[in-house]
Design an enzyme around this catalytic site. Sequence first.
Site: not given
Length: 370
Positions: A12, A83, A133, A135, A159, A161-163, A188, A198-199, A214
């Site tokens: 994206f 990536a 991010t 996050e 996710y 934690a990996s970033k 975001n 994604k939302l 949802p």
Amino acid sequence: MQRVLITGGAGFIGQNLVHAWRAARPDDRLMVLDAMTYAANLRSLEPLIADRSIQFVKGDIGDAALVRLLFDEHGFTRVAHLAAESHVDRSIVDPEAFLKTNVLGTFTLLQAALDAWRSSDLIGCARFLHVSTDEVYGSLGPGDPAFSESSPYRPNSPYAASKAASDHLVRAFVTTYDMPAMITNCSNNYGPYQHPEKLIPLMIIHAVEGKPLPIYGDGSNIRDWLHVSDHCDALMSVIERGRIGETYNIGGGNEQNNRDVVGAICDTLDDAFADDPRLAARFPSCPAAKGAACRSLIGYVTDRPGHDHRYAIDAAKLAAELGNRCSVGFEHGLRQTIRWYLDREDWWREVTSGGYKAWIDRNYGFRVAV
Ligand code: NAD
Ligand code: TDX
């Protein structure tokens, strides 16, 4: 003229960055390296590949031999590293791929770049931008100040934690090996070419197809929405003019809770269908096609485990040092994005065929109404 490697360029933000880069710096040579996971799509890049204005290599950032070969052959002077496995819900269901790509893949890429730049005279002029991010900073309470570059790392999902781990590796390479790298942590993103898991795209597509919308938990979770074009402008500023070893936060200055975002999507679709009768013929299952409100599709479902309550970014450093400020207001950006998804049914039909359906069953099948 720079020789630029964009990893994740078929995702994206990557696709948007390739187009923005081409427009802003037409003399640079661009190569996209992308493993073409479920999240990738090459349609928008195909004309650029065909007329040779960019090069494309299908490959994994974790493939050390391939990555080293590319550095040796192409002498990259800029790396924009995007990536990643990027969807929080997928990281909850299956974290392993996140560790492989986001942590080990980033390590492999860093090592290859460092070795190539050290063994040539490029180390003094090359730059590596690691795209990360907000996050990594965890979750804010309602009255907390927005995340700054000195906020502590408190990742809550696999996710995040990996970033966070990948950010720490970049920092360690800068400190230990003088790697010419910078990190950006952004909020975001939304805009064209975002994967429908994604939302915002998920809600647009479900609404026009008359499927339930949802919302996790009570929908009070807050995100700071940033238009992808503002993000790409900031990335290009940081890679050229940012200070090596620094982190820059990039935000939209636009906090919204999920209830309001989904409500705004519904209302915008209702208006679009009222203004353009052809939409009812194209999307007959949408409530708006019969003059009903898309909000009737909204349902509250089982929450995401460990769901971060609020993200907000303090982007003052980026503005003060590099002059970047957001130019796309949320109302306008959302309307434009909805229009894009209405016009590009071909794109999202292709992206949502096959494996996507299995993901929807897996992620939403177990959720009950709350
Ligand atoms: P995306 O999931 O849409 O795209 C990721 C791309 O990376 C895909 O094209 C995929 O094929 C590729 N990829 C995955 N694994 C790979 C591997 N091992 N080797 C090579 N390519 C691989 O993600 P996005 O939303 O475009 O995000 C791009 C970057 O920005 C990510 O690093 C993400 O963590 C970060 N980010 C995204 C957001 C957001 O809101 N989308 C916000 C903050 C940070
Ligand atoms: O069906 C849904 N229902 C729902 O209520 C989905 C898919 C999401 N949500 C909620 C969860 C979040 O509070 O909407 C919010 C946004 O969710 P996502 O689009 O999955 O984004 P988020 O989890 O906030 O992470 C995004 O921003 C930071 C990107 O996916 C990450 O790659 C980026 O690092």
